[in-house]
Design an enzyme around this catalytic site. Sequence first.
Site, short mmCIF file in Angstrom:
data_model
loop_
_atom_site.label_atom_id
_atom_site.label_comp_id
_atom_site.label_asym_id
_atom_site.label_seq_id
_atom_site.Cartn_x
_atom_site.Cartn_y
_atom_site.Cartn_z
CB CYS A 114 -0.95 0.01 1.19
SG CYS A 114 -2.14 -1.33 1.12
CG HIS A 247 -3.18 3.62 1.94
ND1 HIS A 247 -3.65 3.20 0.72
CD2 HIS A 247 -3.22 2.52 2.75
CE1 HIS A 247 -3.96 1.92 0.78
NE2 HIS A 247 -3.71 1.49 2.01
CG ASN A 277 -6.48 -0.79 1.10
OD1 ASN A 277 -5.77 -0.38 0.18
ND2 ASN A 277 -5.98 -1.19 2.26
N1 ACO Z 1 -18.30 -8.55 8.78
C1 ACO Z 1 -18.80 -8.75 10.01
N2 ACO Z 1 -18.01 -9.04 11.08
C2 ACO Z 1 -16.69 -9.09 10.88
C3 ACO Z 1 -16.11 -8.89 9.62
C4 ACO Z 1 -16.97 -8.60 8.54
N3 ACO Z 1 -16.53 -8.39 7.30
N4 ACO Z 1 -14.76 -9.02 9.73
C5 ACO Z 1 -14.49 -9.28 11.04
N5 ACO Z 1 -15.67 -9.33 11.73
C6 ACO Z 1 -15.86 -9.57 13.16
C7 ACO Z 1 -14.69 -10.29 13.78
O1 ACO Z 1 -14.81 -11.69 13.57
C8 ACO Z 1 -14.84 -9.90 15.23
O2 ACO Z 1 -15.86 -10.70 15.80
P1 ACO Z 1 -15.74 -11.22 17.33
O3 ACO Z 1 -15.70 -9.97 18.16
O4 ACO Z 1 -16.97 -12.05 17.48
O5 ACO Z 1 -14.46 -11.98 17.37
C9 ACO Z 1 -15.37 -8.47 15.17
O6 ACO Z 1 -15.92 -8.31 13.83
C10 ACO Z 1 -14.34 -7.42 15.42
O7 ACO Z 1 -13.16 -7.73 14.67
P2 ACO Z 1 -11.90 -6.80 14.70
O8 ACO Z 1 -10.86 -7.37 13.79
O9 ACO Z 1 -11.51 -6.52 16.11
O10 ACO Z 1 -12.50 -5.46 14.07
P3 ACO Z 1 -11.82 -4.07 13.86
O11 ACO Z 1 -12.60 -3.02 14.49
O12 ACO Z 1 -10.33 -4.11 14.14
O13 ACO Z 1 -11.99 -3.86 12.29
C11 ACO Z 1 -10.66 -4.05 10.32
C12 ACO Z 1 -11.42 -4.79 11.40
C13 ACO Z 1 -11.66 -3.22 9.53
C14 ACO Z 1 -10.00 -5.08 9.41
C15 ACO Z 1 -9.60 -3.13 10.93
O14 ACO Z 1 -8.86 -3.82 11.87
C16 ACO Z 1 -8.66 -2.53 9.90
O15 ACO Z 1 -9.04 -1.69 9.11
N6 ACO Z 1 -7.37 -2.90 9.98
C17 ACO Z 1 -6.33 -2.26 9.18
C18 ACO Z 1 -6.32 -2.72 7.77
C19 ACO Z 1 -5.34 -1.81 7.04
O16 ACO Z 1 -5.38 -0.62 7.17
N7 ACO Z 1 -4.42 -2.31 6.30
C20 ACO Z 1 -3.45 -1.33 5.76
C21 ACO Z 1 -2.58 -1.82 4.89
S1 ACO Z 1 -3.34 -2.88 3.74
C22 ACO Z 1 -2.07 -3.41 2.71
O17 ACO Z 1 -0.93 -3.04 2.82
C23 ACO Z 1 -2.41 -4.42 1.66
#
Ligand code: ACO
Length: 320
Positions: A114, A247, A277
């Site tokens: 990214c 980004h 993304n």
């Molecule tokens: N739909 C519904 N529920 C979901 C989904 C989904 N698509 N995905 C995960 N959940 C659930 C999880 O299973 C979890 O359930 P649980 O509490 O029963 O275990 C709950 O939602 C919370 O999961 P978290 O991972 O804690 O959620 P979070 O608030 O962290 O959001 C996310 C997840 C959106 C992926 C976030 O962590 C994020 O944006 N991370 C950064 C990603 C990023 O920026 N990457 C950058 C670089 S990308 C690259 O270089 C290719």
Amino acid sequence: MSVYSRILGTGSYLPEKVLTNKDLEQIVDTSDEWIRERTGIRQRHVVIDGESCCDLAERAARRAIESAGLVPTEIDLIVVATTTPDQIFPSTACLLQQRLGIHGCPAFDVQAVCTGFVYALAIADKFIRAGTSRCALVVGSETLSRILNWQDRGTCVLFGDGAGAVVVGAAEEAGILSTHLHADGAYKDLLQVPRGIGSGSCDGDPYMEMRGNEVFKVAVTTLGRIVDETLEANGMQQSDIDWLIPHQANIRIIQATARKLHLPMEQVVVTVGDHGNTSAASIPLALDTAIRDGRIRRGETLLMEAFGGGFTWGSVLARY
Ligand code: ACO
């Protein structure tokens, strides 16, 4: 007299096929509400069969060259940032060079996930400052839909395909004020596609794996630090920034960086809702959008920053 690089033109392209959050509800156990609340994403564009990373790159590149008022043969350096090249080799930059009818100038890909576009723009800036190039085409192009596990709701809802491009040319006044690049491979396991051919066969899973929560935390603190580093290197205050072009990974990460800069969201270019993304394509997509709709004007100060797999992170401060 010193030589600087300056943005001459921009272009972008999104594939026609759109997948909405509602569409994804049919594929994995997710909801429109969850995706919007956690990420700000409403929809993403994805390639269809036969459509490739180079196809997207070519469309964005032609638009950027046209907006710079140039013809392709005036380009003397091509750098393509991509994680999803059409082939292992030749590079997508060479494939693009052939499509554009350009012969002889250096052309190569950059792989920084990214952060790829920030890396590519920084490299082009250095070529121009060194006097090696006068007019560089810098492209971020991705078909991430090809490396997603469409059964993993933790990743497949986040990403999309697209391309963005800029043409940077030599100028007597800056232009690009400073670039800042970093990486730390200690974080390699938090975000990866484990498949490789390094062992002589195609081993491992060919799809993206991400420990999203951990990536999120490191991204927020790291992007806060890169903002400080960039301002300090230029002797600038937060209030000197006219536009943040981050980004486009997640609206919550973008908001955290804007808060760090005390910048109202009106001065932040946000396109993540429309295309998710798109990795290396996301900054040039956002930049092109805000230039074409008239928000960003000549003379304004732009801060571009990114964070991605590796981990890699970096920024470009530019006067448009
Ligand atoms: N739909 C519904 N529920 C979901 C989904 C989904 N698509 N995905 C995960 N959940 C659930 C999880 O299973 C979890 O359930 P649980 O509490 O029963 O275990 C709950 O939602 C919370 O999961 P978290 O991972 O804690 O959620 P979070 O608030 O962290 O959001 C996310 C997840 C959106 C992926 C976030 O962590 C994020 O944006 N991370 C950064 C990603 C990023 O920026 N990457 C950058 C670089 S990308 C690259 O270089 C290719």
